[in-house]
Design a protein around this motif. Structure first.
Motif, PDB file in Angstrom:
ATOM      1  N   ASP A   1       0.835  -1.204   0.000  1.00 53.83           N
ATOM      2  CA  ASP A   1       0.000   0.000   0.000  1.00 53.83           C
ATOM      3  C   ASP A   1       0.872   1.258   0.000  1.00 53.83           C
ATOM      4  N   ARG A   2       1.963   1.214   0.767  1.00 57.71           N
ATOM      5  CA  ARG A   2       2.844   2.391   0.831  1.00 57.71           C
ATOM      6  C   ARG A   2       3.545   2.618  -0.500  1.00 57.71           C
ATOM      7  N   LEU A   3       4.000   1.544  -1.147  1.00 60.65           N
ATOM      8  CA  LEU A   3       4.646   1.694  -2.453  1.00 60.65           C
ATOM      9  C   LEU A   3       3.672   2.270  -3.475  1.00 60.65           C
ATOM     10  N   ILE A   4       2.418   1.827  -3.414  1.00 63.06           N
ATOM     11  CA  ILE A   4       1.408   2.358  -4.337  1.00 63.06           C
ATOM     12  C   ILE A   4       1.153   3.832  -4.055  1.00 63.06           C
ATOM     13  N   SER A   5       1.082   4.194  -2.776  1.00 57.30           N
ATOM     14  CA  SER A   5       0.825   5.599  -2.420  1.00 57.30           C
ATOM     15  C   SER A   5       1.989   6.498  -2.819  1.00 57.30           C
ATOM     16  N   LEU A   6       3.205   5.938  -2.874  1.00 55.51           N
ATOM     17  CA  LEU A   6       4.384   6.707  -3.292  1.00 55.51           C
ATOM     18  C   LEU A   6       4.570   6.689  -4.805  1.00 55.51           C
ATOM     19  N   ASP A   7       3.638   6.055  -5.520  1.00 55.53           N
ATOM     20  CA  ASP A   7       3.683   5.945  -6.987  1.00 55.53           C
ATOM     21  C   ASP A   7       4.914   5.183  -7.481  1.00 55.53           C
ATOM     22  N   LEU A   8       5.409   4.257  -6.655  1.00 54.05           N
ATOM     23  CA  LEU A   8       6.548   3.441  -7.062  1.00 54.05           C
ATOM     24  C   LEU A   8       6.103   2.212  -7.838  1.00 54.05           C
ATOM     25  N   VAL A   9       4.892   1.744  -7.591  1.00 59.15           N
ATOM     26  CA  VAL A   9       4.310   0.631  -8.344  1.00 59.15           C
ATOM     27  C   VAL A   9       2.874   0.986  -8.686  1.00 59.15           C
ATOM     28  N   SER A  10       2.357   0.336  -9.707  1.00 58.22           N
ATOM     29  CA  SER A  10       0.977   0.576 -10.131  1.00 58.22           C
ATOM     30  C   SER A  10       0.055  -0.481  -9.530  1.00 58.22           C
TER      31      SER A  10
END
Length: 282
Positions: A209-218
Motif C-alpha cells: 500500500d505504501r509503495l502504491i501511495s508513493l507511486d513506485l508501483v501501479s
C-alpha cells in the motif's frame, strides 16, 4: 487495543519465548555439570545475556537513528523497505524453526559443551550473546516495521504492548516448562507459526500500500469489488481485521495477486510441497 498493538504483543511474545527457550536450554545444560563448571558457566551465561541485550538495543538504536535522520521521501522509502524486511524475516523465521527447531537444543548444548570442555567461558558467553542478540534485533526490526506500516511511533501504548507481550511469553514459558499436557511445545510452535504468517501477510500488504501511495508501483486496476458494506477496513472491527490480516475491502489487482500469491507459496512450501516431494520420491 488497536490491531497494531496486538501485532506488537504477538511479536514480542513469540520472540521472547524463543529467547527464554535458549536461556532455559543453556541453564538446564549447565545445571547437569559439576559444581565448579556450573558456577563458572552460569556466570558467563548471565554475562552473555546482558551482552546480547545490549547488542540488540544498539541495533535498535541504529535503526531508529537512521529512520529519524532521513527526511522526506527518503524516510518514506526507508520505512517501506523496513516493512518488507520485517515481513521477510518473519517468514524466514517460521521456515527456519520448522526445519531446524528439533535440532536447536542439540546445537546449543553441543556449543556449550565444547566451550566448557575447552575451559573457555568466553565461548559460552558468545553463544548466549549471539542467540539473545538475534532474537532482540529481530524484535527491533519487527516493531519498527509494524510502527512504520501504520505511521505510528514508540509511544506509551506501544511500550505497554511490549510489556504485555513479554509477560505473556514468560507465563507461557513457565507453563510449557512445567509440562502442561494441554499445550505442548509442538502445538505452541504450530499455532504461533500460523499467527506469524498472518502477521507477515499484513505487513506485506501494508508495505505494498505504501509503495502504491508513493507511486513506485501501479495497482494495475481500479478496485475490483467493494465489501466495505459488510466489513469496512477503515474503522471498527473491520479496521482491526485489516491491520491484523491484510484484508482489503476494495482491492486492486496487484494487491489481490500479491495476497493470493503469498498464501499459495506459504501453503506449498510449508505443507503441500513436502507431500509432493514425498509422492515424487515414491
Amino acid at each position: 487495543m488497536s490491531g497494531n498493538m496486538i501485532q506488537i504483543v504477538l511479536v514480542v511474545w513469540r520472540e521472547s519465548i524463543e529467547a527464554l527457550l535458549v536461556v532455559g536450554i543453556l541453564s538446564a545444560f549447565l545445571m547437569r555439570q559439576p559444581a565448579a563448571a556450573r558456577r563458572k558457566g552460569l556466570a558467563y551465561l548471565r554475562a552473555g545475556i546482558i551482552a546480547g541485550l545490549l547488542l540488540a538495543m544498539l541495533i535498535a538504536g541504529v535503526i531508529l537513528f537512521v529512520g529519524e535522520w532521513l527526511d522526506g521521501d527518503r524516510q518514506d522509502y526507508f520505512q517501506a523497505m523496513m516493512v518488507f524486511v520485517a515481513a521477510a524475516l518473519i517468514v524466514q523465521m517460521v521456515f527456519w524453526i520448522r526445519s531446524h527447531g528439533r535440532q536447536m537444543q542439540q546445537a546449543l548444548e553441543s556449543g556449550a559443551g565444547k566451550a566448557l570442555a575447552a575451559a573457555n567461558g568466553w565461548g559460552l558467553l558468545l553463544l548466549a550473546a549471539l542467540a539473545i542478540a538475534r532474537e532482540g534485533s529481530e524484535t527491533a526490526i519487527f516493531l519498527y516495521g509494524i510502527l512504520a506500516s501504520s505511521g505510528e511511533s514508540l509511544d506509551a501504548a506501544a511500550i505497554v504492548a511490549i510489556a504485555l507481550g513479554f509477560g505473556a511469553a514468560l507465563g507461557c514459558y513457565l507453563i510449557l516448562q512445567a509440562g502442561a499436557r494441554a499445550v505442548t511445545w509442538r502445538v505452541f510452535f504450530r499455532v504461533s507459526e500460523a499467527m506469524l504468517l498472518i502477521l507477515a501477510c499484513s505487513l506485506l500488504m501494508s508495505g505494498l500500500d505504501r509503495l502504491i501511495s508513493l507511486d513506485l508501483v501501479s495497482p494495475l486496476s481500479a478496485p475490483l469489488w467493494d465489501t466495505s458494506w459488510l466489513i469496512d477496513d477503515g474503522q471498527g472491527i473491520g479496521g482491526l481485521i485489516a491491520s491484523l490480516t491484510g484484508y482489503r475491502a476494495r482491492p486492486e489487482l496487484l494487491p489481490l495477486l500479491v495476497f493470493a500469491g503469498y498464501w499459495l507459496a506459504a501453503v506449498i512450501l510449508l505443507g503441500g510441497g513436502k507431500r509432493w516431494r514425498v509422492a515424487a520420491a515414491s
